[in-house]
Design a protein around this motif. Structure first.
Motif, mmCIF file in Angstrom:
data_model
loop_
_atom_site.group_PDB
_atom_site.id
_atom_site.type_symbol
_atom_site.label_atom_id
_atom_site.label_comp_id
_atom_site.label_asym_id
_atom_site.label_seq_id
_atom_site.Cartn_x
_atom_site.Cartn_y
_atom_site.Cartn_z
ATOM 1 N N ASP A 1 19.889 -4.798 52.123
ATOM 2 C CA ASP A 1 20.556 -4.608 51.409
ATOM 3 C C ASP A 1 20.705 -4.770 49.863
ATOM 4 O OD1 ASP A 1 24.470 -3.377 50.690
ATOM 5 O OD2 ASP A 1 22.287 -1.931 51.471
ATOM 6 N N GLU B 119 21.385 -4.083 41.513
ATOM 7 C CA GLU B 119 21.090 -5.004 40.496
ATOM 8 C C GLU B 119 21.953 -4.472 39.113
ATOM 9 O OE1 GLU B 119 18.087 -3.738 41.246
ATOM 10 O OE2 GLU B 119 17.200 -4.283 39.905
ATOM 11 N N PHE C 189 25.398 -11.625 35.009
ATOM 12 C CA PHE C 189 24.886 -11.197 36.533
ATOM 13 C C PHE C 189 26.538 -11.677 37.282
ATOM 14 C CE2 PHE C 189 22.349 -9.358 39.407
ATOM 15 C CZ PHE C 189 22.476 -10.170 41.071
ATOM 16 N N LEU D 160 6.100 -5.815 49.202
ATOM 17 C CA LEU D 160 6.084 -5.132 48.569
ATOM 18 C C LEU D 160 7.266 -6.147 47.435
ATOM 19 C CD1 LEU D 160 4.760 -2.043 47.239
ATOM 20 C CD2 LEU D 160 3.523 -3.913 46.630
ATOM 21 N N ARG D 161 8.104 -6.262 47.978
ATOM 22 C CA ARG D 161 9.386 -6.924 47.154
ATOM 23 C C ARG D 161 9.752 -8.458 47.520
ATOM 24 N NH1 ARG D 161 13.297 -3.738 45.477
ATOM 25 N NH2 ARG D 161 13.781 -5.825 43.886
ATOM 26 N N ARG E 124 15.428 2.870 32.798
ATOM 27 C CA ARG E 124 14.479 3.005 33.893
ATOM 28 C C ARG E 124 14.627 4.339 34.642
ATOM 29 N NH1 ARG E 124 16.614 -1.309 38.115
ATOM 30 N NH2 ARG E 124 15.146 -3.141 37.492
ATOM 31 N N PRO F 82 24.701 -3.819 28.897
ATOM 32 C CA PRO F 82 23.787 -3.902 29.257
ATOM 33 C C PRO F 82 23.080 -3.433 30.645
ATOM 34 C CG PRO F 82 24.952 -6.100 30.061
ATOM 35 C CD PRO F 82 25.554 -4.938 29.132
ATOM 36 N N GLU G 62 13.053 -7.090 30.675
ATOM 37 C CA GLU G 62 13.145 -7.212 32.308
ATOM 38 C C GLU G 62 12.482 -7.797 32.540
ATOM 39 O OE1 GLU G 62 13.214 -4.396 35.042
ATOM 40 O OE2 GLU G 62 14.429 -2.418 33.441
ATOM 41 N N PHE H 161 17.566 -4.990 48.609
ATOM 42 C CA PHE H 161 16.513 -4.818 47.550
ATOM 43 C C PHE H 161 16.194 -3.124 48.456
ATOM 44 C CE2 PHE H 161 14.045 -4.928 51.032
ATOM 45 C CZ PHE H 161 13.960 -6.422 52.148
ATOM 46 N N GLY H 162 17.740 -2.848 48.824
ATOM 47 C CA GLY H 162 17.851 -1.037 48.972
ATOM 48 C C GLY H 162 16.962 -0.512 49.976
ATOM 49 N N ILE I 190 22.115 -10.627 30.319
ATOM 50 C CA ILE I 190 23.103 -9.891 30.997
ATOM 51 C C ILE I 190 23.948 -10.707 31.616
ATOM 52 C CG2 ILE I 190 22.598 -8.012 33.095
ATOM 53 C CD1 ILE I 190 20.129 -7.377 32.191
ATOM 54 N N PRO J 59 18.266 -10.357 42.086
ATOM 55 C CA PRO J 59 18.914 -10.251 43.669
ATOM 56 C C PRO J 59 17.916 -10.710 44.943
ATOM 57 C CG PRO J 59 18.470 -8.071 42.936
ATOM 58 C CD PRO J 59 18.076 -8.900 41.676
ATOM 59 N N ARG K 278 14.164 -0.466 48.613
ATOM 60 C CA ARG K 278 13.845 0.194 47.279
ATOM 61 C C ARG K 278 12.897 -0.321 46.009
ATOM 62 N NH1 ARG K 278 18.459 -1.903 44.211
ATOM 63 N NH2 ARG K 278 19.485 -0.079 45.868
ATOM 64 N N VAL L 144 26.355 -6.953 44.400
ATOM 65 C CA VAL L 144 24.495 -7.226 45.362
ATOM 66 C C VAL L 144 24.845 -8.979 45.916
ATOM 67 C CG1 VAL L 144 22.580 -8.303 45.024
ATOM 68 C CG2 VAL L 144 22.923 -5.554 44.994
ATOM 69 N N GLU M 185 10.762 -10.544 37.254
ATOM 70 C CA GLU M 185 12.033 -8.911 36.391
ATOM 71 C C GLU M 185 13.244 -9.296 37.080
ATOM 72 O OE1 GLU M 185 8.900 -5.276 37.144
ATOM 73 O OE2 GLU M 185 9.936 -5.683 38.230
ATOM 74 N N LEU M 186 13.701 -7.911 36.340
ATOM 75 C CA LEU M 186 15.534 -7.959 36.565
ATOM 76 C C LEU M 186 15.764 -8.202 38.393
ATOM 77 C CD1 LEU M 186 18.526 -8.256 35.775
ATOM 78 C CD2 LEU M 186 17.544 -6.453 34.678
ATOM 79 N N ALA M 187 14.152 -6.676 38.202
ATOM 80 C CA ALA M 187 14.605 -6.476 39.738
ATOM 81 C C ALA M 187 14.635 -7.484 41.122
ATOM 82 C CB ALA M 187 13.408 -5.437 39.962
ATOM 83 N N ASP M 188 13.881 -8.542 40.650
ATOM 84 C CA ASP M 188 13.593 -9.933 41.376
ATOM 85 C C ASP M 188 14.614 -10.620 41.922
ATOM 86 O OD1 ASP M 188 9.640 -9.590 40.881
ATOM 87 O OD2 ASP M 188 11.371 -8.571 42.886
#
Lengths: 358, 286, 159
Positions: free
Chosen positions: A116, B194, A8, A194-195, B121, B113, A28, A118-119, A6, A343, B257, A14, A338-341
């Motif tokens: 921002d 992301e 980035f 959690l994030r 997801r 990707p 992921e 993490f949303g 991926i 950023p 999120r 982000v 993980e990918l979500a982590d």
């Protein structure tokens, strides 16, 4: 398991800055992160030979727009050291006030971008709303919101009158009151925890060995703050480095938020102790010799090496910025997340790529 | 003639739903902005967005994307049409699912990707909200004796009285479908994510306009499902929908999120548990 | 009856979606651009959303100098945007290279790589100036679509 790649960046919603990370992923989970820098490299250290030492203040300010006042301060300290100039006390205190205001705006900016990332958009909006008050102070005292150009070789170029100092204190009171509920939200909210808790852990030994600086280092348990060296008026102010021990993104966030409150306190102390006097000493002649200076930038230790040979143009200005030192710890933190982590972790070292690449 | 009447209801409902859906989306953005101490866009903004997107030069990467956008829109429209024609709940549910699956297939057809991760997801999100909606539909069927919507309007007490937990489960499914935090995992309205725009990354121009309208229709459909829980009075229905939607916006603005792992553990699990409790109770009182 | 073209043009002017690319900037302009989205300035009132995806955007906000490495990324992003589109170069660096115009790695301003429609000067420009720049870009889009006449007097031509 198939490996996907991926890309980035360099343009990414982000990250406000162009940083390119090739993330090698397996389902992921990041296996490897390969950075590619160079998108902001302008080569401004090379400009030193073509500008004179006064003009270089303005070039150095634009290494990074967020901490610009502190870059200028470090450079001016270097030249003043070479020429044996003693900055008058009032100018020292004013430099402290502006650099602490910069620290506050930089940390609030980062906290908003982090939320921002993490949303949590409403927290981003609320933090930047508070930051606008500090921008108003910058504008009222120096004339510009960002890149205030108040530091010159020999002192500062403008004054803050007593009436406006009271106004600053009133604004800081409002800022503090508005920040307290935001601090509770950011540090105690279930979803935020959690994030961020347990993400991007940097152990105490790792932080030291990899050469981290600033909140990245202080979030891992080292009480290391360049302001304790006592430059400018810091030797007369009372403060302790803010330290957390967990070493994860949550700890670094807490360090930065607490530093905002610490900066409010430092500005109040500086205004209370502000002496009268002239603003700048006259500068005659050209600098000669070599010198190193270091200051505490919002992201860590900023280090300048200046070599002058008696001509108006410095021969070598070498800048080592804290983000440059924080990138190896970042690369050590990324594998296995993980990918979500990604950023969250990249933003948790407060990357300032334009500082890194100059 | 009954059938013609129902078809007419369906067509009028679909036309109204498109406009009301757009205004609900505009109201959503306006209230969210006000919660964030901003002014926000004018209420008709989503219509301007769709019109502008319709006029963009075509930049679709492959024909499959275009086909999937059309199919998604048609499926959403068909499910809303069937809802207003008071048809079978199970049929409506499956038509809605077909639309969502085609959207995902379009995203998977491009070699990007971000699109792929977003599509995966999105499938996980479907895996979470679909069992919840099915359990709600089963609960309604157990209570009224049939899957048809018309039988709900024959009742004289609101469904909410006997199925509160199922309503909560429906609320969780609604949050996921609306793409609101903490569940805006595959594609967020805010775009600061992301995976760029996730499952929507590769849809551009006209196709994005179609997906946007499909999203409005999905929102209207889910609001319609919520409205079944208070079918006895118009004011009660309106209040229920207003409170539900406001609760969604509130939850969006006070949470970050989260990840799909959390969603499956903490949303699907408890949601199914709540729904099962309510179903068992309905079975017991029969 | 329904004039779709007219409505689409109205939509184009009322809903300019923005993608921001930091092209070698010192961050000053970038944080002023982000400040536009936040409460005091709030560009969402005008329908402007910061979508991070060039494929969804109409207006490209570029800040910073173009150097030999990021000019490829910049051209790539410009090509991914669908017509009608506009490019706004923000800050002194975007106009001509600013303070850094004679550095060894700097190619120059944004117009060396892609056609620019609006230049917003400043170092960094205030958020109000950036919002004004977007409004002027909408005027440029109007001219491109043939809905308005180009002004008789041209703005200062920067070499």
């Amino acid at each position: 398991m198939a490996k996907t790649l991926i890309p980035f960046g360099p343009q990414h919603p982000v990250l406000p800055e162009p940083l390119h990370l090739k993330l090698v992923m397996e389902d992921e989970i990041v296996v490897e992160a390969i950075p590619a820098l160079g998108y902001i490299h302008r080569g401004l250290e090379g400009l030193a030979t073509r500008r004179d030492f006064n003009q270089m203040v303005y070039v150095v300010e634009r290494v990074c727009g967020i901490c610009s006042c502190i870059h200028a301060m470090c450079y001016c300290q270097a030249i003043e050291g070479l020429m044996g100039l003693k900055v008058p006390p009032r100018a020292q205190y004013l430099r402290v006030i502006w650099s602490e205001l910069h620290r506050m705006h930089s940390h609030l900016l980062w906290l908003g971008l982090f939320a921002d990332g993490f949303g949590f958009e409403s927290l981003f909006m609320a933090l930047w709303r508070v930051r606008e008050r500090i921008m108003d102070i910058n504008e009222a005292t120096a004339g510009n919101r960002v890149i205030i150009s108040t530091n010159i070789v020999g002192g500062v170029r403008t004054d803050i009158n007593t009436g406006y100092l009271q106004e600053i204190l009133r604004t800081l009171k409002t800022v503090e009151a508005e920040l307290k509920p935001l601090y509770d939200t950011m540090m105690n909210d279930y979803t935020v925890k959690l994030r961020t808790v347990g993400k991007g852990v940097l152990t105490k030994e790792q932080a030291w060995q990899l050469g981290a600086g600033g909140p990245t280092l202080r979030g891992s348990g080292w009480a290391h703050d360049m302001r304790t060296l006592g430059y400018e008026a810091f030797h007369e102010l009372d403060f302790e480095p803010v330290v957390e021990t967990d070493g994860d993104a949550y700890a670094r966030t807490k360090v930065r938020f607490r530093e905002v409150f610490q900066s409010i306190d430092l500005v109040r102390q500086a205004i209370a102790k502000l002496p009268d006097g002239i603003l700048a000493v006259p500068v005659k002649g050209n600098p000669t010799g070599e010198i190193t200076t270091r200051v505490e930038q919002p992201r860590g230790e900023l280090f300048y090496y200046v070599y002058c040979n008696g001509t108006p143009n410095p021969e070598r200005v070498r800048i080592r910025t804290p983000t440059f030192a924080n990138i190896p710890p970042l690369l050590a933190m990324l594998p296995g997340v993980e990918l979500a982590d990604v950023p969250v972790i990249v933003l948790s070292i407060d990357p300032c790529i334009s500082c890194t690449e100059r | 003639m009954m059938i013609l009447g129902k078809l007419l209801l369906g067509v009028i409902g679909l036309a109204l739903a498109t406009f009301i859906g757009g205004f609900i989306s505009g109201l959503d953005r306006k209230i969210t902005a006000r919660m964030q101490s901003r002014f926000g866009p004018p209420l008709a903004q989503p219509f301007y967005d769709v019109l502008k997107l319709w006029g963009k030069a075509p930049m679709a990467v492959n024909a499959w994307l275009v086909l999937c956008a059309y199919l998604t829109l048609m499926a959403s429209a068909l499910s809303v049409f069937l809802f207003f024609a008071q048809s079978d709940l199970l049929l409506i549910f499956f038509v809605m699912t077909i639309g969502a699956v085609f959207q995902v297939m379009g995203a998977l057809s491009v070699n990007s990707p971000f699109s792929h991760v977003g599509a995966q997801r999105e499938l996980l999100q479907m895996f979470t909200y679909e069992p919840l909606i099915i359990l709600v539909i089963i609960g309604i069927a157990m209570h009224t004796g049939s899957f048809s919507i018309a039988s709900i309007y024959a009742l004289d007490t609101p469904l909410l009285y006997s199925m509160p937990f199922l309503y909560v489960a429906l609320g969780i499914a609604f949050t996921i479908k609306l793409r609101k935090s903490p569940f805006d995992i595959s594609a967020s309205h805010h775009g600061h994510q992301e995976i760029v725009r996730g499952v929507l990354t590769e849809y551009t121009g006209r196709q994005l306009a179609m997906l946007e309208v499909a999203h409005w229709l999905d929102v209207v459909l889910l609001l319609g499902l919520c409205s079944l829980f208070w079918s006895t009075s118009a004011i009660g229905l309106f209040l229920l929908l207003a409170v539900t939607y406001f609760a969604e916006l509130f939850v969006d603005n006070v949470s970050a999120r989260l990840t799909w792992g959390w969603m499956i553990k903490r949303a699907l699990g408890p949601g199914v548990a709540l729904a099962m409790v309510n179903l068992l109770w309905l079975y017991a009182i029969k | 009856m329904i004039n779709l073209k007219e409505w689409i043009n109205k939509g184009r002017l009322k809903s300019p979606w923005v993608v921001h690319f930091d092209c070698g900037s010192c961050n000053g302009c970038d944080i002023e651009i982000l400040a536009c989205l936040t409460p005091v300035h709030d560009v969402e009132r005008f329908g402007i959303i910061n979508v991070g995806n060039p494929k969804h955007a109409d207006v490209l906000l570029v800040s910073g100098t173009v150097n030999h490495r990021n000019k490829i990324a910049l051209k790539n992003i410009y090509d991914q945007m669908a017509e009608p589109k506009a490019v706004i170069a923000i800050g002194a660096c975007g106009l001509s290279g600013g303070v850094f115009h004679d550095c060894y790695n700097v190619v120059g301003g944004v117009n060396k790589v892609i056609p620019v429609d609006v230049y917003v000067p400043g170092c960094p420009p205030r958020p109000e100036a950036i919002i004004d720049g977007v409004v002027v870009a909408l005027e440029q889009i109007k001219i491109k679509l043939g809905l308005a006449e180009a002004p008789a007097v041209h703005a200062v031509h920067m070499e």
